[in-house]
Design a protein around this motif. Sequence first.
Motif, mmCIF file in Angstrom:
data_model
loop_
_atom_site.group_PDB
_atom_site.id
_atom_site.type_symbol
_atom_site.label_atom_id
_atom_site.label_comp_id
_atom_site.label_asym_id
_atom_site.label_seq_id
_atom_site.Cartn_x
_atom_site.Cartn_y
_atom_site.Cartn_z
ATOM 1 N N GLY A 121 0.965 -1.255 -0.014
ATOM 2 C CA GLY A 121 -0.045 -0.151 0.164
ATOM 3 C C GLY A 121 0.947 1.232 0.193
ATOM 4 O O GLY A 121 0.587 2.125 -0.679
ATOM 5 N N TYR A 122 1.721 1.268 1.112
ATOM 6 C CA TYR A 122 2.405 2.749 1.130
ATOM 7 C C TYR A 122 3.294 3.023 -0.176
ATOM 8 O O TYR A 122 3.460 3.792 -0.629
ATOM 9 N N VAL A 123 3.873 1.918 -0.587
ATOM 10 C CA VAL A 123 4.689 2.126 -1.616
ATOM 11 C C VAL A 123 4.049 2.452 -3.065
ATOM 12 O O VAL A 123 4.391 3.351 -3.845
ATOM 13 N N MET A 124 2.792 1.876 -2.982
ATOM 14 C CA MET A 124 1.955 2.338 -4.238
ATOM 15 C C MET A 124 1.658 3.622 -4.452
ATOM 16 O O MET A 124 1.442 4.338 -5.110
ATOM 17 N N MET A 125 1.248 4.133 -3.097
ATOM 18 C CA MET A 125 0.644 5.309 -2.575
ATOM 19 C C MET A 125 1.837 6.372 -3.065
ATOM 20 O O MET A 125 1.552 7.451 -4.012
ATOM 21 N N VAL A 129 1.606 9.187 -6.227
ATOM 22 C CA VAL A 129 2.166 10.570 -5.965
ATOM 23 C C VAL A 129 3.127 11.065 -6.626
ATOM 24 O O VAL A 129 3.239 11.943 -7.134
ATOM 25 N N GLY A 130 4.314 9.850 -6.755
ATOM 26 C CA GLY A 130 5.320 10.510 -7.593
ATOM 27 C C GLY A 130 5.030 10.455 -9.263
ATOM 28 O O GLY A 130 5.731 11.316 -9.556
ATOM 29 N N ILE A 131 4.052 9.691 -9.260
ATOM 30 C CA ILE A 131 3.849 9.821 -11.028
ATOM 31 C C ILE A 131 2.944 11.385 -11.173
ATOM 32 O O ILE A 131 3.083 11.850 -11.990
ATOM 33 N N LEU A 132 1.808 11.358 -10.408
ATOM 34 C CA LEU A 132 1.060 12.506 -10.582
ATOM 35 C C LEU A 132 1.396 13.706 -9.899
ATOM 36 O O LEU A 132 1.075 14.956 -10.179
ATOM 37 N N GLY A 218 1.652 16.244 0.293
ATOM 38 C CA GLY A 218 0.411 16.527 0.435
ATOM 39 C C GLY A 218 0.140 17.987 -0.293
ATOM 40 O O GLY A 218 0.637 18.376 -1.358
ATOM 41 N N ILE A 219 -0.671 18.605 0.323
ATOM 42 C CA ILE A 219 -1.319 19.993 0.014
ATOM 43 C C ILE A 219 -0.001 21.029 -0.071
ATOM 44 O O ILE A 219 0.893 20.829 0.645
ATOM 45 N N GLN A 220 -0.082 21.713 -0.947
ATOM 46 C CA GLN A 220 0.810 22.735 -1.141
ATOM 47 C C GLN A 220 0.459 24.165 -0.623
ATOM 48 O O GLN A 220 -0.965 24.564 -0.558
ATOM 49 N N ALA A 221 1.577 24.866 -0.185
ATOM 50 C CA ALA A 221 1.276 26.148 0.386
ATOM 51 C C ALA A 221 0.679 26.919 -0.510
ATOM 52 O O ALA A 221 0.723 26.865 -1.768
ATOM 53 N N PRO A 222 -0.055 28.015 -0.104
ATOM 54 C CA PRO A 222 -0.313 28.410 1.250
ATOM 55 C C PRO A 222 -1.318 27.811 1.885
ATOM 56 O O PRO A 222 -1.715 28.087 3.026
ATOM 57 N N TYR A 223 -2.084 26.775 1.219
ATOM 58 C CA TYR A 223 -3.287 26.275 2.017
ATOM 59 C C TYR A 223 -2.861 25.689 3.387
ATOM 60 O O TYR A 223 -1.779 25.097 3.552
ATOM 61 N N ALA A 224 -3.857 25.498 4.123
ATOM 62 C CA ALA A 224 -3.650 25.191 5.647
ATOM 63 C C ALA A 224 -3.793 23.644 5.842
ATOM 64 O O ALA A 224 -4.891 23.082 5.014
ATOM 65 N N GLU A 225 -3.116 22.832 6.353
ATOM 66 C CA GLU A 225 -3.191 21.404 6.518
ATOM 67 C C GLU A 225 -2.287 20.950 7.600
ATOM 68 O O GLU A 225 -1.434 21.593 7.859
ATOM 69 N N TRP A 226 -2.712 20.208 8.749
ATOM 70 C CA TRP A 226 -2.358 20.035 10.119
ATOM 71 C C TRP A 226 -0.862 19.451 9.763
ATOM 72 O O TRP A 226 0.016 19.737 10.430
ATOM 73 N N GLY A 227 -0.756 18.519 9.015
ATOM 74 C CA GLY A 227 0.457 17.937 8.946
ATOM 75 C C GLY A 227 1.377 18.602 8.447
ATOM 76 O O GLY A 227 2.772 18.993 8.684
ATOM 77 N N MET A 228 1.088 19.634 7.225
ATOM 78 C CA MET A 228 2.171 20.436 6.725
ATOM 79 C C MET A 228 2.402 21.784 7.900
ATOM 80 O O MET A 228 3.488 22.282 7.987
ATOM 81 N N MET A 229 1.308 22.087 8.664
ATOM 82 C CA MET A 229 1.590 23.060 9.960
ATOM 83 C C MET A 229 2.519 22.471 10.921
ATOM 84 O O MET A 229 3.728 23.461 11.317
#
Lengths: 295, 248
Positions: A121-125, A129-132, A218-229
């Motif tokens: 699972g993780y590798v595929m994920m 993300v690597g491809i897209l 994941g989400i790119q700046a400037p949007y807020a996301e907890w992991g990114m914060m």
Amino acid sequence: MSLWNQLSKDKWAVASMSVIGVILLAGVLAPWIAPNDPYAVQMRLRFASPSWEYWLGNDHLGRCILSRIIYGIRHSILWVLAALAASVLIGALIGFAAGYFRGRTDAVLMRICDVMLSFPGYVMMLAIVGILGPGLENILLAFIVMKWAWFARVIRTSVMQYAEMDYVRFAKAVGIRHRTILIRHMLPAALPDIAVIASGSICSMILQVSGLSFLSLGIQAPYAEWGMMLNEARAVMFSRPELMLAPGLAIVISVMAFNFLADSIQVALDPKLRTKSARRRTKEAENKAYEYVRG
Amino acid sequence: MLKAEGVDKSYRVGGMFAGSKRQVLHDVSFECARGECLGIIGESGSGKSTLGRLLLGIEKPDRGTVTLKGRNVMDRRTRAGALSAVFQNYRSSLNPYFTVEQAIMEPMKAARLARDGMEEKIGELLQLVGLPAGYRSKYPHELSGGEAQRVCIARAISTEPGCILLDEAVSSLDVSVQAQVLELLRSLKERGRTSYIFITHDVQAAAYLCDRIMIFRDGRIEETLETSKLGSVRSAYARKLLASSITI
Ligand SMILES: Nc1ncnc2c1ncn2[C@@H]1O[C@H](COP(=O)(O)OP(=O)(O)OP(=O)(O)O)[C@@H](O)[C@H]1O
Ligand SMILES: [Mg+2]
């Protein structure tokens, strides 16, 4: 509706449902309840301490942390729930078809699921993300692609067990169409099982999205996301550790709430666990328990 | 009425690919006449329930056909309102989320009967099977075994179908309740509009209820005879079956 009755008797379930309700509502109403603009950069207020205007202080760009946490709910929770709903829906359609019709339909669908499940699972994920390219929508897409097969398998097993019931046989015998049987008999029976697996996997999905955002996938700046914060706070981890507190707590609290709810749903649905929890309640509430049970 | 012609059925045993096939029914042919009560008796594992599922069109025979009034039962529209069933397990025969009324209404809706008469019809049906009218709003877990089986019978006769199949319908009931339900079935049979196929391993119950008895063994029809001539069975197997039931 007996599920609902059971849950409303369990105080952990009520507590976690209230927490989840507040979080979801805050996320939906973010533009109206957030005290400040979450994207407004004010270099003057870099690392400012909590104040009456900025309750949780400001981050490295002087943005309001509280507003960013509230806006972050949308990406960290709401979109994750949407992705979960999508993969459960796909899984349910396939699981119902396979479990109800059996035979060749079942064999073909389950082989496809087996193929999907045999990828790590993780590798595929990471590969997707690597491809897209990085981005929340790509992570969510990767989730849907990777998770439906697992849901399909679990739902199929549950559906199969109910499809063997004599009331389903009777419905078939008197010439009720399959669509009606699926909706009237199979869906209500399988719904509790679906609730258990869905609520059980929310937590891991929330954590994975935050984790991938922490890794800047994941989400790119400037949007807020907890992991990114959390990731942004990491740069000043030693000089200003308190900046990790707000997003970290937000993740912990919401994951815990979903976890407790998942457990409560499972307890409410499993008759064996239910008697145990009923016993626990009897001790707590002594003679009130009778009224509870009669409910 | 209900007619089976050269029906074969086999199941795969063992794995998906490695497994071999095991034939459960071999070339079964018979006909149940209009208004007749046909008993099918045989040992456990002889394939009675399998035959029942094929007669009800729930499963497809490998070879041969089952027809009701000349139309194939595999077609859903043949069965709607014309065929019905009562199963052994009264607990799993009723959807736990349905009230008695909803359960009885289910086949009536499938047969597209007029909705306006349904309320009274349910009252009549409950009376017919000996249950108080107040039972219509009860849920299955509030019923005793005998009551649940009566509801199943009321549900089965609700559309006045041409044929009803009862698979071990009394076997899991208490002996005294068994007698009551058998009596009920017999009184329903006297109305004469419906054919009954009564699958059981209980020879005495079959003899009490049925006009004709078919003795089943290892997926084959061993012998068919009138109930009145039950004493004069020819095959050794049938004689053994009868003897064992009488000594018990
Ligand atoms: N779905 C199935 N898959 C595989 N084998 C089956 C299936 N259904 C029935 N069988 C086999 O067919 C044989 C006949 O079973 P069936 O249930 O028809 O017997 P029966 O005469 O009704 O027995 P009983 O009196 O115990 O109910 C059994 O050996 C059983 O193992
Ligand atoms: Mg059987």
